[in-house]
Each structure stands twice: as C-alpha cells, then as structure tokens.
Design an enzyme around this catalytic site. Structure first.
Site, PDB file in Angstrom:
ATOM      1  N   ARG A 149      12.995 -11.169   1.556  1.00 58.13           N
ATOM      2  CA  ARG A 149      12.764 -12.366   2.382  1.00 58.13           C
ATOM      3  C   ARG A 149      11.571 -13.184   1.895  1.00 58.13           C
ATOM      4  O   ARG A 149      11.680 -14.387   1.642  1.00 58.13           O
ATOM      5  CB  ARG A 149      12.501 -11.953   3.842  1.00 58.13           C
ATOM      6  CG  ARG A 149      13.712 -11.548   4.619  1.00 58.13           C
ATOM      7  CD  ARG A 149      13.277 -11.039   5.983  1.00 58.13           C
ATOM      8  NE  ARG A 149      12.587  -9.771   5.845  1.00 58.13           N
ATOM      9  CZ  ARG A 149      13.116  -8.596   6.143  1.00 58.13           C
ATOM     10  NH1 ARG A 149      14.306  -8.532   6.667  1.00 58.13           N
ATOM     11  NH2 ARG A 149      12.453  -7.485   5.961  1.00 58.13           N
ATOM     12  N   ILE A 150      10.405 -12.525   1.765  1.00 56.16           N
ATOM     13  CA  ILE A 150       9.178 -13.274   1.456  1.00 56.16           C
ATOM     14  C   ILE A 150       9.163 -13.729  -0.009  1.00 56.16           C
ATOM     15  O   ILE A 150       8.851 -14.891  -0.300  1.00 56.16           O
ATOM     16  CB  ILE A 150       7.925 -12.433   1.795  1.00 56.16           C
ATOM     17  CG1 ILE A 150       7.909 -12.122   3.292  1.00 56.16           C
ATOM     18  CG2 ILE A 150       6.652 -13.165   1.386  1.00 56.16           C
ATOM     19  CD1 ILE A 150       6.835 -11.140   3.740  1.00 56.16           C
ATOM     20  N   GLU A 259      -8.122  -0.535   4.870  1.00 52.57           N
ATOM     21  CA  GLU A 259      -8.456  -1.759   5.620  1.00 52.57           C
ATOM     22  C   GLU A 259      -9.292  -1.431   6.844  1.00 52.57           C
ATOM     23  O   GLU A 259      -8.944  -0.496   7.572  1.00 52.57           O
ATOM     24  CB  GLU A 259      -7.161  -2.476   6.030  1.00 52.57           C
ATOM     25  CG  GLU A 259      -6.388  -2.956   4.808  1.00 52.57           C
ATOM     26  CD  GLU A 259      -5.130  -3.775   5.155  1.00 52.57           C
ATOM     27  OE1 GLU A 259      -4.893  -4.042   6.344  1.00 52.57           O
ATOM     28  OE2 GLU A 259      -4.415  -4.152   4.229  1.00 52.57           O
ATOM     29  N   HIS A 277      -6.060  -9.598   5.772  1.00 50.69           N
ATOM     30  CA  HIS A 277      -4.680  -9.286   6.193  1.00 50.69           C
ATOM     31  C   HIS A 277      -4.183 -10.296   7.251  1.00 50.69           C
ATOM     32  O   HIS A 277      -3.813  -9.919   8.360  1.00 50.69           O
ATOM     33  CB  HIS A 277      -4.588  -7.848   6.731  1.00 50.69           C
ATOM     34  CG  HIS A 277      -3.197  -7.300   6.685  1.00 50.69           C
ATOM     35  ND1 HIS A 277      -2.919  -5.978   6.503  1.00 50.69           N
ATOM     36  CD2 HIS A 277      -1.981  -7.916   6.789  1.00 50.69           C
ATOM     37  CE1 HIS A 277      -1.607  -5.788   6.500  1.00 50.69           C
ATOM     38  NE2 HIS A 277      -1.023  -6.947   6.681  1.00 50.69           N
ATOM     39  N   GLY A 279      -1.685 -12.518   6.587  1.00 50.00           N
ATOM     40  CA  GLY A 279      -0.375 -13.043   6.173  1.00 50.00           C
ATOM     41  C   GLY A 279       0.486 -13.504   7.332  1.00 50.00           C
ATOM     42  O   GLY A 279       1.100 -14.573   7.282  1.00 50.00           O
TER      43      GLY A 279
HETATM   44  P1  NAD Z   1      12.131  -7.248   2.158  1.00 47.11           P
HETATM   45  O1  NAD Z   1      12.569  -5.888   2.536  1.00 47.11           O
HETATM   46  O2  NAD Z   1      12.951  -8.420   2.574  1.00 47.11           O
HETATM   47  O3  NAD Z   1      11.960  -7.323   0.561  1.00 47.11           O
HETATM   48  C1  NAD Z   1      11.451  -6.290  -0.206  1.00 47.11           C
HETATM   49  C2  NAD Z   1      12.103  -6.378  -1.590  1.00 47.11           C
HETATM   50  O4  NAD Z   1      11.524  -5.362  -2.422  1.00 47.11           O
HETATM   51  C3  NAD Z   1      13.625  -6.099  -1.568  1.00 47.11           C
HETATM   52  O5  NAD Z   1      14.316  -7.162  -2.202  1.00 47.11           O
HETATM   53  C4  NAD Z   1      13.771  -4.802  -2.327  1.00 47.11           C
HETATM   54  O6  NAD Z   1      14.987  -4.704  -3.073  1.00 47.11           O
HETATM   55  C5  NAD Z   1      12.548  -4.847  -3.238  1.00 47.11           C
HETATM   56  N1  NAD Z   1      12.164  -3.532  -3.725  1.00 47.11           N
HETATM   57  C6  NAD Z   1      12.055  -2.369  -3.019  1.00 47.11           C
HETATM   58  N2  NAD Z   1      11.694  -1.362  -3.836  1.00 47.11           N
HETATM   59  C7  NAD Z   1      11.560  -1.917  -5.071  1.00 47.11           C
HETATM   60  C8  NAD Z   1      11.199  -1.374  -6.334  1.00 47.11           C
HETATM   61  N3  NAD Z   1      10.913  -0.092  -6.492  1.00 47.11           N
HETATM   62  N4  NAD Z   1      11.151  -2.209  -7.393  1.00 47.11           N
HETATM   63  C9  NAD Z   1      11.471  -3.535  -7.244  1.00 47.11           C
HETATM   64  N5  NAD Z   1      11.813  -4.095  -6.076  1.00 47.11           N
HETATM   65  C10 NAD Z   1      11.860  -3.291  -5.005  1.00 47.11           C
HETATM   66  O7  NAD Z   1      10.638  -7.365   2.692  1.00 47.11           O
HETATM   67  P2  NAD Z   1       9.817  -8.703   3.049  1.00 47.11           P
HETATM   68  O8  NAD Z   1      10.019  -9.043   4.471  1.00 47.11           O
HETATM   69  O9  NAD Z   1      10.064  -9.723   1.999  1.00 47.11           O
HETATM   70  O10 NAD Z   1       8.319  -8.126   2.911  1.00 47.11           O
HETATM   71  C11 NAD Z   1       7.752  -7.887   1.634  1.00 47.11           C
HETATM   72  C12 NAD Z   1       6.390  -7.209   1.763  1.00 47.11           C
HETATM   73  O11 NAD Z   1       5.499  -8.046   2.499  1.00 47.11           O
HETATM   74  C13 NAD Z   1       6.399  -5.864   2.496  1.00 47.11           C
HETATM   75  O12 NAD Z   1       5.580  -4.964   1.757  1.00 47.11           O
HETATM   76  C14 NAD Z   1       5.725  -6.140   3.796  1.00 47.11           C
HETATM   77  O13 NAD Z   1       5.080  -5.008   4.285  1.00 47.11           O
HETATM   78  C15 NAD Z   1       4.743  -7.225   3.393  1.00 47.11           C
HETATM   79  N6  NAD Z   1       4.249  -8.053   4.498  1.00 47.11           N
HETATM   80  C16 NAD Z   1       2.925  -8.382   4.529  1.00 47.11           C
HETATM   81  C17 NAD Z   1       2.415  -9.176   5.554  1.00 47.11           C
HETATM   82  C18 NAD Z   1       0.972  -9.573   5.587  1.00 47.11           C
HETATM   83  O14 NAD Z   1       0.436  -9.807   6.686  1.00 47.11           O
HETATM   84  N7  NAD Z   1       0.313  -9.740   4.466  1.00 47.11           N
HETATM   85  C19 NAD Z   1       3.266  -9.592   6.610  1.00 47.11           C
HETATM   86  C20 NAD Z   1       4.620  -9.277   6.537  1.00 47.11           C
HETATM   87  C21 NAD Z   1       5.108  -8.500   5.475  1.00 47.11           C
END
Ligand code: NAD
Length: 311
Positions: A149-150, A259, A277, A279
């Site tokens: 997603r992100i 953190e 943090h 995000g």
């Molecule tokens: P998501 O599940 O939609 O996407 C994660 C992607 O990582 C998927 O496409 C998956 O196939 C890929 N992936 C998983 N294992 C992998 C590997 N070994 N090698 C390559 N690709 C791999 O998740 P999202 O909603 O896009 O979130 C992404 C990250 O952002 C997460 O770690 C989440 O915890 C973090 N996040 C951080 C904040 C913040 O406040 N900074 C807020 C929300 C989410």
C-alpha cells in the site's frame, strides 16, 4: 447489549459509529491493574498503541469476543493468546497509507534541499545560501523496497516529481508497474542504481536487518536512505557506521530499532534527519483508522447475529 471499552484516544467519528453497535465506555490512561479489573464485563476492547493487551488482560476478559487496534502494528497485543481464546483481532493499516507516503516525500525533499538544517541556520541569524546548494528530484532514481500500500502510494507521488522508479518486492504488483513504468529488479540492482532508497516492507524474519553493512555498501556514495517502515528493517549500527564514514550521503528515519532512540549515536550525526515515528500522525489518518475499525466491529457483530439459527 454489547459492551465496548475504548482505552486509548481514538477519533470521535469512530466512537459515534461504535455507539450504533452497543454501549461504549471511553476510559483512557488506565493502569494495567485497573484494566484487569474492568475488562471482565466487556465484549470488545478498542486500543491504539499505548494499552498493553497482555495474556493476563486477555484471560481476564472473560466475555471478550474482539480486540481492535485503530492503526497498524499489533505489537502491543498478544495475538496468539487472543486466537487461543477465539477472540478476533482486527486493525486498520489501510487508513495510514497516504499519511506515511506524504511524510516519505517530505523526508525526500528535506534530504534533497537540506530543509531542516537551512531552517535551523536561518533562525540563528545566519544567511548561508552557498552551504545549502541542493539537488532536484527530477530525473533521479527512487528505489522502492516493498510495493505494498505505502510503497505504491510513494511511487505514484514520485512520478509527479518526474522521478524514475526501481522496485523490489517478493510479490511484484503488475498494475503499479504498468501505471508508473517502474522496473522490478533484485535488491542489489535497486541499491546500486538508486539515488534515493525508501523502505516499505512489513517487518518479518526475512526483512529484519534487510539493510545491513553489505547492502549499504552497495549504495552510491551520493545516495540517501529513507526508512518509514519499521526500525528493525535496518541494522542501525551498520547505518551509523555508513553515515559516519560518509559511505552514503545521508538518511531520514521515522522509525528506530529502539523507540525513542534516546541514547542512539544517530542523534549526534549531521547527515541524518530524524522524526519521532509520526508517519501515521495526521488528523485524516487517525479519523479513518477509528472509522475503519468501528466498521469492522460493526460488520463482525452484524455477521455474528446474522449467522444465528433462525426460528
Ligand atoms: P503492505 O503489507 O501493504 O506492504 C508490504 C509489502 O512488503 C508487500 O508488498 C510485501 O509483498 C512486501 N514484502 C514482504 N516481505 C518482503 C520481503 N522479504 N522482501 C521484499 N518485499 C517484501 O504494508 P504497508 O501498509 O504498505 O506498510 C509498509 C510498512 O510501513 C510496514 O512495515 C508498516 O509497519 C509501516 N508503517 C509505518 C508507519 C509509521 O508511522 N511510520 C505507519 C504505518 C505503517
């Protein structure tokens, strides 16, 4: 009557929806002892990140049928203990996508134009125009690690800045590739070819320390690393070493192995931008996170009632 306990502040729009499901009590800032005493009479517990939903809390929740986390990480909930008791656990990661993607773009622009340092300097009465010579994002290559997603939202926004995209994911996304013209490559090729590397993988045993000394060594010395995913995805000690030795140009981090990173050597480095943090910290994301979990609770209870045998 379904009883719902909310123990961390969530947006009032979600609370309003939950009132359609049952009787809602908002009790934030409770101690663990108070929570253990209260939880026994509730069917649903709604939290954000502050409340620790331990095995003890789950065991004390004799009537609990659902635990909802308004947001993404489930680190504060003992999911296994909940599953053992058949308690459904839901969250709302889909609500945070735009907030994290926009912060990532902000960090990328901050690195390219040294915005935080320029602000600091100007407020101290200096006028250091030559020092703050920056670079444009246009025609630079952004390497996106994880196109979920992100990662995809970051990619679409980067296209508006006329950037070229490289991507790495265990499950490449065909639509994203077609719409942005991004090139899926292996991680090494991405690291070697990118001017900015941005991390958006989920934290798993495979992604823990996915970026370590070897990977940082593959990056261009002029390249920047951005991490808004999870701190443990990067080997922080190796990153500090790379930043100290100017092995890479700089980094921007929203997440840390520990953190808050109070005793981290990162705090003393000039070529790194740090945020606490934040995000997901937008009004819109928090509103949506609360509404989405409220809807999930509503649907789930609707389905439970619907599935009861009819007379
Ligand atoms: P998501 O599940 O939609 O996407 C994660 C992607 O990582 C998927 O496409 C998956 O196939 C890929 N992936 C998983 N294992 C992998 C590997 N070994 N090698 C390559 N690709 C791999 O998740 P999202 O909603 O896009 O979130 C992404 C990250 O952002 C997460 O770690 C989440 O915890 C973090 N996040 C951080 C904040 C913040 O406040 N900074 C807020 C929300 C989410």
């Amino acid at each position: 009557m379904t009883r719902i306990l909310i123990t961390d502040p969530i947006h009032e729009d979600g609370i309003r929806l939950l009132k359609e499901v049952g009787r809602v009590n908002v009790k934030t800032g409770m101690t663990n002892k108070q929570l253990l005493r209260e939880i026994g009479s509730y069917d649903v517990l709604v939290v954000r990140s502050a409340t620790k939903v331990s095995k003890e809390v789950i065991e004390a929740g004799k009537k609990l049928r659902m635990i909802a986390r308004a947001g993404v990480g489930l680190d504060n909930i003992d999911v296994e203990a909940a599953e053992r008791r058949n308690i459904k656990v839901v969250n709302s990661p889909e609500a945070l996508t735009i907030a994290v993607a926009e912060l990532t773009l902000g960090l990328m622009l901050s690195l390219a134009r040294q915005i935080p340092s320029a602000d600091f300097s100007t407020k101290r009465g200096r006028w250091e125009k030559a020092k703050f010579m920056g670079m444009e994002l246009r025609d630079k290559t952004l390497g996106i690690v994880g196109t979920g997603r992100i990662g995809r939202a970051v990619g679409y926004k980067a296209k508006a800045f006329l950037m070229n995209l490289l991507a790495y994911d265990v499950a490449p996304n065909k639509e994203f590739k077609e719409k942005t013209g991004c090139k899926y490559v292996d991680l090494q090729t991405l690291l070697r070819g990118s001017d900015f590397v941005t991390l958006h993988v989920a934290l798993t045993s495979q992604t823990r320390h996915m970026i370590s000394k070897r990977e940082l060594g593959l990056m261009k010395p002029t390249a920047f690393l951005i991490n808004t995913s999870r701190g443990e995805v990067v080997d922080e000690a190796a990153l500090v070493e790379a930043l100290r030795g100017k092995r890479i140009a700089g980094a921007a981090l929203d997440v840390y192995e520990k953190e808050p990173p109070l005793s981290s050597p990162l705090l003393k480095l000039d070529n790194v931008i740090l945020t606490p943090h934040i995000g997901a910290s937008t009004i819109e994301a928090q509103r949506e996170a609360s509404v989405i979990v409220a809807r999930k609770i509503k649907e789930s209870f609707g389905l439970m009632i619907y599935s009861l045998p009819r007379e």
